[in-house]
Scaffold this active site. Structure first.
Site, PDB file in Angstrom:
ATOM      1  N   CYS A 142       0.790  -1.233   0.000  1.00  5.62           N
ATOM      2  CA  CYS A 142       0.000   0.000   0.000  1.00  5.62           C
ATOM      3  C   CYS A 142       0.823   1.284   0.000  1.00  5.62           C
ATOM      4  O   CYS A 142       0.697   2.128  -0.890  1.00  5.62           O
ATOM      5  CB  CYS A 142      -0.927   0.015   1.212  1.00  5.62           C
ATOM      6  SG  CYS A 142      -2.026  -1.402   1.366  1.00  5.62           S
ATOM      7  N   LYS A 176      -8.321   6.453   3.135  1.00  4.80           N
ATOM      8  CA  LYS A 176      -7.042   5.936   3.636  1.00  4.80           C
ATOM      9  C   LYS A 176      -5.874   6.867   3.339  1.00  4.80           C
ATOM     10  O   LYS A 176      -5.754   7.404   2.240  1.00  4.80           O
ATOM     11  CB  LYS A 176      -6.777   4.563   3.004  1.00  4.80           C
ATOM     12  CG  LYS A 176      -5.505   3.871   3.490  1.00  4.80           C
ATOM     13  CD  LYS A 176      -5.431   2.450   2.989  1.00  4.80           C
ATOM     14  CE  LYS A 176      -4.186   1.734   3.487  1.00  4.80           C
ATOM     15  NZ  LYS A 176      -4.189   0.296   3.140  1.00  4.80           N
ATOM     16  N   HIS A 210      -2.252   6.106   5.210  1.00  9.46           N
ATOM     17  CA  HIS A 210      -1.206   5.081   5.310  1.00  9.46           C
ATOM     18  C   HIS A 210       0.153   5.580   4.842  1.00  9.46           C
ATOM     19  O   HIS A 210       0.936   4.859   4.230  1.00  9.46           O
ATOM     20  CB  HIS A 210      -1.605   3.822   4.525  1.00  9.46           C
ATOM     21  CG  HIS A 210      -0.872   2.605   5.018  1.00  9.46           C
ATOM     22  ND1 HIS A 210      -0.787   1.434   4.301  1.00  9.46           N
ATOM     23  CD2 HIS A 210      -0.185   2.382   6.165  1.00  9.46           C
ATOM     24  CE1 HIS A 210      -0.099   0.537   4.971  1.00  9.46           C
ATOM     25  NE2 HIS A 210       0.277   1.091   6.100  1.00  9.46           N
TER      26      HIS A 210
END
Length: 384
Positions: free
Chosen positions: A55, A106, A108
């Site tokens: 990711c 998201k 991250h």
């Protein structure tokens, strides 16, 4: 006007679906994604889009336009990870073109200092509503999710709501960061992000160009399905009654015993419902932009961040639930199943001859920045 020219997009909708398997995307028979299917049929499918096998490096590359090796960002973030201060991020480029920019969902990427947050001075989104870690509980919004089996130092709410400090001279505003805490407990995470996206679209001053990035939590673990009854029966890709190769396909991809035990069947069933939920929300966002009169000037860029996470070969109860058929490998691997990702571009601004086609040219996740800027500026034959 040339058949290959594309006028500037006033609105750019950028959607990231987390951990979507190559074999689970639009056009496959074992998933129910009518909205993604329709968008792909009327858009351009990116058949050779490559990312990184996990990711965070993909997202760092996406927002900086630089290869992870160039910025030293090879793995998912640790406590001391930072984005290099010499990176000019996508929101900064877009601001020069008059765009407002918002990130929902998201992150991250680093967050241990204010400048590293999405709305901090380095990255520069005008606002951020979402979560900072790799995932959170889809219903309680806590990190780590309660299904997490590793060591837990502490557990708390991961939702963040923040706004960028305006430029000097514009106002005395400061970079505001707060947490909604348990205010939204019980609301499915991707539903929550959809509602925030609708709020941003509805409140937006349409005289200003807009870049809206919605980075859904689905289809990342924990595999928690929404409670929507209309999602129908859960189905498992590549491991159901011989369809699409059945158990043999599953074994070829490292999907273990073909999801034939209750635990793994529940996991892949939840995965399929999560995908159908994301599909529904994407369709609703498109419809909302049409209702607001924005869609005719919009370009949609949609893709995933890495290959789908596969179940473990020796025990399908562990690992992921995706299918990357016919590609080998999955998330965290350097085979095509980990690096080659699904993507598409759809827009009423596309020349008719381009709609419903596939582009087979090589593209890397680091090209997303220049691709979005190209959408903002428009594309002529000279720049094609």
């Amino acid at each position: 006007e040339s058949r290959n020219s594309v006028p500037p997009a006033k609105y750019i909708l950028h959607i990231v679906i987390d951990d979507l398997g190559w074999g689970d995307a639009w056009g496959t028979s074992h998933t129910h994604t009518p909205n993604l299917d329709e968008l792909a049929r009327g858009g351009v499918s990116l058949e050779r889009l490559y990312a990184t096998p996990m990711c965070a490096p993909s997202r760092a590359s996406m927002f900086t336009g630089r290869h992870p090796a160039d910025i030293g960002y090879y793995r998912n973030p640790s406590e001391d990870a930072r984005l290099p201060p010499d990176c000019e991020h996508l929101p900064s480029h877009l601001r020069k073109l008059g765009f407002s920019s918002h990130l929902i969902g998201k992150w991250h990427l680093p967050w241990h200092s204010p400048d590293q947050l999405p709305s901090g001075p380095l990255v520069g989104f005008d606002s951020f509503f979402g979560y900072l870690h790799w995932g959170m509980d889809y219903f309680t919004h806590e990190f780590p999710p309660k299904v997490h089996t590793g060591p837990v130092v502490c557990r708390g709410f991961d939702l963040v709501n923040s706004t960028r400090a305006t430029e000097e001279g514009e106002s005395a505003a400061v970079h505001v960061v707060n947490s909604p805490g348990g205010k939204h407990r019980g609301v499915y995470a991707d539903e929550l992000f959809y509602r925030e996206a609708v709020r941003k679209l509805t409140a937006h001053n349409q005289s200003q160009p807009l870049y809206l990035c919605v980075a859904f939590q689905g289809l990342h673990d924990p595999y928690q399905a929404p409670k929507d009854e209309e999602l129908g029966e859960a189905r498992c890709g590549g491991a159901r009654d011989g369809e699409d190769g059945g158990d043999e396909t599953a074994k070829q991809q490292g999907n273990g015993d073909g999801f034939d035990d209750p635990v793994s069947l529940a996991k892949c069933g939840n995965y399929s419902k999560m995908l159908t939920k994301v599909d529904s929300l994407v369709g609703n966002l498109v419809q909302k932009m049409k209702t607001l009169g924005m869609w005719h000037s919009t370009v949609l860029l949609l893709h995933t961040d890495n290959g789908g996470a596969l179940a473990w070969t020796k025990d399908a109860r562990l690992g992921g639930a995706a299918s990357n058929h016919p590609l080998r490998g999955g998330k965290f691997t350097l085979w095509d199943g980990g690096l080659r990702v699904r993507g598409m571009v759809h827009s009423p601004l596309l020349p008719p001859r381009r709609r419903g086609t596939a582009w087979h040219g090589l593209m890397h996740i680091s090209d997303v920045l220049d691709t979005v800027l190209g959408m903002a500026r428009g594309i002529s034959d000279e720049k094609k």
